[in-house]
Write an enzyme that holds these catalytic residues in place. Structure first.
Site, short mmCIF file in Angstrom:
data_model
loop_
_atom_site.label_atom_id
_atom_site.label_comp_id
_atom_site.label_asym_id
_atom_site.label_seq_id
_atom_site.Cartn_x
_atom_site.Cartn_y
_atom_site.Cartn_z
N LYS A 92 43.26 35.24 44.79
CA LYS A 92 43.48 34.05 43.95
C LYS A 92 44.56 33.12 44.52
O LYS A 92 44.68 31.99 44.11
CB LYS A 92 43.90 34.53 42.56
CG LYS A 92 44.15 33.44 41.54
CD LYS A 92 44.59 34.06 40.21
CE LYS A 92 45.04 33.01 39.23
NZ LYS A 92 45.58 33.61 38.00
N ASP A 134 39.49 34.42 41.56
CA ASP A 134 40.30 35.07 40.51
C ASP A 134 39.49 36.24 39.96
O ASP A 134 38.45 36.04 39.33
CB ASP A 134 40.59 34.05 39.40
CG ASP A 134 41.43 34.63 38.28
OD1 ASP A 134 41.65 35.86 38.27
OD2 ASP A 134 41.86 33.85 37.41
N THR A 148 45.02 40.18 35.08
CA THR A 148 44.60 40.54 36.44
C THR A 148 44.42 42.04 36.59
O THR A 148 43.38 42.51 37.07
CB THR A 148 45.65 40.04 37.46
OG1 THR A 148 45.59 38.62 37.49
CG2 THR A 148 45.40 40.59 38.84
N THR A 198 49.91 53.05 41.74
CA THR A 198 51.34 53.21 41.97
C THR A 198 51.85 54.50 41.35
O THR A 198 51.28 55.01 40.39
CB THR A 198 52.08 52.01 41.33
OG1 THR A 198 53.47 52.27 41.34
CG2 THR A 198 51.65 51.78 39.89
N GLU A 238 54.40 54.54 39.64
CA GLU A 238 55.07 54.16 38.38
C GLU A 238 54.28 54.57 37.14
O GLU A 238 54.83 54.62 36.04
CB GLU A 238 55.35 52.66 38.35
CG GLU A 238 56.24 52.23 39.49
CD GLU A 238 56.94 50.89 39.28
OE1 GLU A 238 56.90 50.35 38.18
OE2 GLU A 238 57.54 50.42 40.26
N HIS A 264 64.66 50.35 32.93
CA HIS A 264 64.69 50.66 34.37
C HIS A 264 64.42 52.15 34.64
O HIS A 264 65.26 52.99 34.31
CB HIS A 264 66.08 50.26 34.90
CG HIS A 264 66.17 50.15 36.37
ND1 HIS A 264 67.30 49.71 37.00
CD2 HIS A 264 65.28 50.42 37.37
CE1 HIS A 264 67.11 49.70 38.30
NE2 HIS A 264 65.89 50.14 38.55
P1 NAD Z 1 51.62 41.43 46.14
O1 NAD Z 1 52.16 40.90 44.86
O2 NAD Z 1 52.38 41.21 47.39
O3 NAD Z 1 50.16 40.83 46.39
C1 NAD Z 1 49.19 40.74 45.37
C2 NAD Z 1 48.03 39.90 45.88
O4 NAD Z 1 47.03 39.86 44.84
C3 NAD Z 1 48.40 38.44 46.19
O5 NAD Z 1 47.80 38.03 47.39
C4 NAD Z 1 47.83 37.66 45.01
O6 NAD Z 1 47.47 36.33 45.31
C5 NAD Z 1 46.60 38.51 44.65
N1 NAD Z 1 46.19 38.35 43.26
C6 NAD Z 1 46.98 38.39 42.16
N2 NAD Z 1 46.24 38.13 41.06
C7 NAD Z 1 44.96 37.95 41.47
C8 NAD Z 1 43.74 37.68 40.80
N3 NAD Z 1 43.68 37.50 39.48
N4 NAD Z 1 42.62 37.57 41.53
C9 NAD Z 1 42.65 37.72 42.89
N5 NAD Z 1 43.78 37.96 43.57
C10 NAD Z 1 44.92 38.08 42.88
O7 NAD Z 1 51.35 42.96 45.88
P2 NAD Z 1 51.53 44.22 46.86
O8 NAD Z 1 52.93 44.65 46.84
O9 NAD Z 1 50.84 43.94 48.14
O10 NAD Z 1 50.68 45.33 46.05
C11 NAD Z 1 49.29 45.50 46.28
C12 NAD Z 1 48.78 46.61 45.40
O11 NAD Z 1 49.48 47.80 45.68
C13 NAD Z 1 48.97 46.36 43.91
O12 NAD Z 1 47.83 46.84 43.25
C14 NAD Z 1 50.20 47.18 43.55
O13 NAD Z 1 50.14 47.58 42.20
C15 NAD Z 1 50.05 48.36 44.49
N6 NAD Z 1 51.28 49.04 44.90
C16 NAD Z 1 52.31 48.33 45.45
C17 NAD Z 1 53.44 49.01 45.91
C18 NAD Z 1 54.60 48.28 46.55
O14 NAD Z 1 55.61 48.91 46.85
N7 NAD Z 1 54.50 46.99 46.81
C19 NAD Z 1 53.51 50.41 45.78
C20 NAD Z 1 52.44 51.09 45.17
C21 NAD Z 1 51.33 50.40 44.76
O1 DAU Z 2 56.98 52.59 43.07
C1 DAU Z 2 55.97 51.70 43.44
C2 DAU Z 2 56.31 50.31 42.95
O2 DAU Z 2 57.38 49.82 43.76
C3 DAU Z 2 55.14 49.34 43.00
O3 DAU Z 2 54.13 49.78 42.13
C4 DAU Z 2 55.57 47.91 42.61
O4 DAU Z 2 54.48 47.02 42.77
C5 DAU Z 2 56.70 47.51 43.52
O5 DAU Z 2 57.18 46.23 43.14
C6 DAU Z 2 57.85 48.53 43.46
O6 DAU Z 2 58.49 48.51 42.16
P1 DAU Z 2 60.08 48.62 41.99
O7 DAU Z 2 60.44 48.03 40.69
O8 DAU Z 2 60.53 49.99 42.32
O9 DAU Z 2 60.51 47.64 43.22
P2 DAU Z 2 61.65 46.53 43.34
O10 DAU Z 2 61.71 46.15 44.78
O11 DAU Z 2 61.50 45.45 42.33
O12 DAU Z 2 62.97 47.34 42.98
C7 DAU Z 2 63.36 48.51 43.70
C8 DAU Z 2 64.62 49.06 43.05
O13 DAU Z 2 65.69 48.13 43.28
C9 DAU Z 2 64.52 49.20 41.55
O14 DAU Z 2 65.27 50.35 41.14
C10 DAU Z 2 65.19 47.94 41.01
C11 DAU Z 2 66.24 47.65 42.05
N1 DAU Z 2 66.56 46.22 42.25
C12 DAU Z 2 65.55 45.36 42.49
C13 DAU Z 2 65.80 44.02 42.70
C14 DAU Z 2 64.67 43.03 42.95
C15 DAU Z 2 67.88 45.80 42.26
O15 DAU Z 2 68.82 46.61 42.05
N2 DAU Z 2 68.14 44.48 42.47
C16 DAU Z 2 67.16 43.56 42.68
O16 DAU Z 2 67.46 42.34 42.84
#
Ligand code: NAD
Ligand code: DAU
Length: 354
Positions: free
Chosen positions: A36, A64, A105, A134, A136, A293
């Site tokens: 999207k 989307d 979404t 995830t 989480e 948190h």
């Molecule tokens: P991100 O936020 O970087 O990217 C999400 C992507 O999805 C973007 O390109 C966005 O444009 C697209 N998107 C959002 N809404 C949409 C919609 N309605 N239709 C089509 N596209 C849409 O996310 P990420 O960190 O790359 O995470 C990807 C997946 O992995 C997610 O499902 C997230 O829950 C999961 N995940 C992430 C982490 C992490 O640490 N980042 C860890 C475990 C699981």
């Molecule tokens: O565990 C997997 C998840 O990890 C994914 O499913 C989520 O998409 C991904 O965003 C991530 O979630 P968290 O909440 O763990 O990630 P974030 O980077 O937001 O935060 C990591 C830790 O750092 C968390 O304990 C919150 C803390 N934090 C985060 C930010 C942005 C801070 O202390 N300060 C900050 O400014």
């Protein structure tokens, strides 16, 4: 020669996965990237892929997933064999201030994809819906213990509740309709192309701009960090060899408190920038805690190791060094996001093009 529909391929993990897949000798098919282009979707992440594979093996569709007719058009236009579903609203803080997009979404979008897969694949068994989830969804741990595939779900933020809901829908389609599915539940990823709202790129960005480094609460919350390419290799292993109807945990076996991680990160950036090793630590600032948190996440990933032979390839030292270097070498990428320039580029090249 399978055709793969990747959803959310312009995001952090999705774009890393597309780069990863085009480097695999056992992948000869096409990728259709349906995204999207929300604030987190950045096609700049895939510039080199577009250049090399556009119109032969890589196709982008601005879609989307929460709109049924939009995603239906993809199934009409392409023969899809695998769906690898990354698209989601992914940032916990945003889910606290505005949960509605997460429901749309993450839940409705996943439901739409499952419905279309079921209707268009009918009884095909050579297909797969792989859902990226995830750790989480399992809730929050105390000082000891791990999340296993059998751990009961206990999501505690609107983000994790929406992911848990989508996981349940995916498994329901396996049990009810026999749709071939797999799920992976992964810990915190880090690496190139991560949107600078998440801990590691945000902190690198703030260090480079000499801004404060906001640590939530007491900074003792623990996360298990996994290098993004190792997540990608785990997903690809599951797609190829995972047992249908099963969940696999993927983790880094690499637990850090936020404050310890930040201290190391400060040192790595200082080395790269030729500064004294403690230079950036003075920017660390403790701020109000995130609502609800989660205290500690820790993944047990014995199952994917034992059944599929997967393992992490990068240790944290190496992974952090590669990551810090990447953000410093790609400063313009970060600047384009900070200035909003990347949205102008998206407007020009993607939003007005269909
Ligand atoms: P991100 O936020 O970087 O990217 C999400 C992507 O999805 C973007 O390109 C966005 O444009 C697209 N998107 C959002 N809404 C949409 C919609 N309605 N239709 C089509 N596209 C849409 O996310 P990420 O960190 O790359 O995470 C990807 C997946 O992995 C997610 O499902 C997230 O829950 C999961 N995940 C992430 C982490 C992490 O640490 N980042 C860890 C475990 C699981
Ligand atoms: O565990 C997997 C998840 O990890 C994914 O499913 C989520 O998409 C991904 O965003 C991530 O979630 P968290 O909440 O763990 O990630 P974030 O980077 O937001 O935060 C990591 C830790 O750092 C968390 O304990 C919150 C803390 N934090 C985060 C930010 C942005 C801070 O202390 N300060 C900050 O400014």
């Amino acid at each position: 020669m399978n055709n793969i529909l990747v959803t959310g391929g312009c995001g952090f993990i999705g774009s890393n996965f597309i780069h990863y897949l085009f480097n695999q000798s056992d992948f000869k098919g096409k990728i259709i990237n349906a995204d999207k282009l929300t604030y987190a979707g950045n096609p700049e992440n895939l510039k080199s892929i577009e250049k090399k594979y556009s119109d032969s093996r890589y196709f982008f569709e601005k879609i989307d997933i929460a709109k049924f007719s939009e995603i239906e058009s993809i199934f009409e236009k392409y023969e899809i064999d695998y769906i690898i579903h990354f698209a989601a609203e992914s940032h916990v803080d945003r889910s606290i201030t505005g949960p509605s997009e997460f429901i749309h979404t993450n839940i409705v979008g996943t439901f739409n994809l499952l419905e279309l897969a079921r209707k268009s694949w009918k009884d095909r068994k050579d297909v797969l819906f792989h859902h990226i989830s995830t750790d989480e969804v399992y809730g929050s741990l105390g000082d000891t213990g791990y999340f296993y595939e059998t751990t009961l779900y206990d999501p505690r933020s609107p983000y994790s509740a929406s992911k848990a809901s989508s996981d349940h829908l995916v498994m329901a389609y396996f049990h009810t309709y026999g749709l071939p599915v797999t799920i992976s539940n992964c810990s915190n990823n880090y690496g190139p192309y991560q949107f600078p709202e998440k801990l590691i790129p945000l902190m690198i960005n703030n260090m480079l701009e000499e801004k404060s480094l906001p640590v939530y609460g007491d900074g003792k919350n623990v996360r298990d960090w996994l290098y993004v390419e190792d997540h990608c290799s785990g997903i690809w292993e599951i797609v190829k060899n995972g047992k249908r109807g099963e969940t696999y945990n993927i983790g880094g076996e690499n637990e850090w408190t936020n404050v310890d991680l930040l201290n190391i990160l400060c040192e790595k950036v200082a080395v790269e920038k030729g500064k004294d090793k403690d230079y950036y630590k003075k920017l660390i600032m403790f701020v109000k805690d995130r609502a609800g948190h989660d205290r500690r996440y820790a993944i047990n990933c014995d199952k994917i190791k034992a059944e599929l032979g997967w393992k992490q390839s990068v240790n944290f030292e190496q992974g952090l060094e590669i990551t810090v270097k990447w953000y410093i070498d790609n400063l313009q990428w970060m600047k384009n996001i900070n200035s909003g320039e990347y949205r102008k580029w998206i407007e020009k090249n993607y939003l007005n093009r269909q």
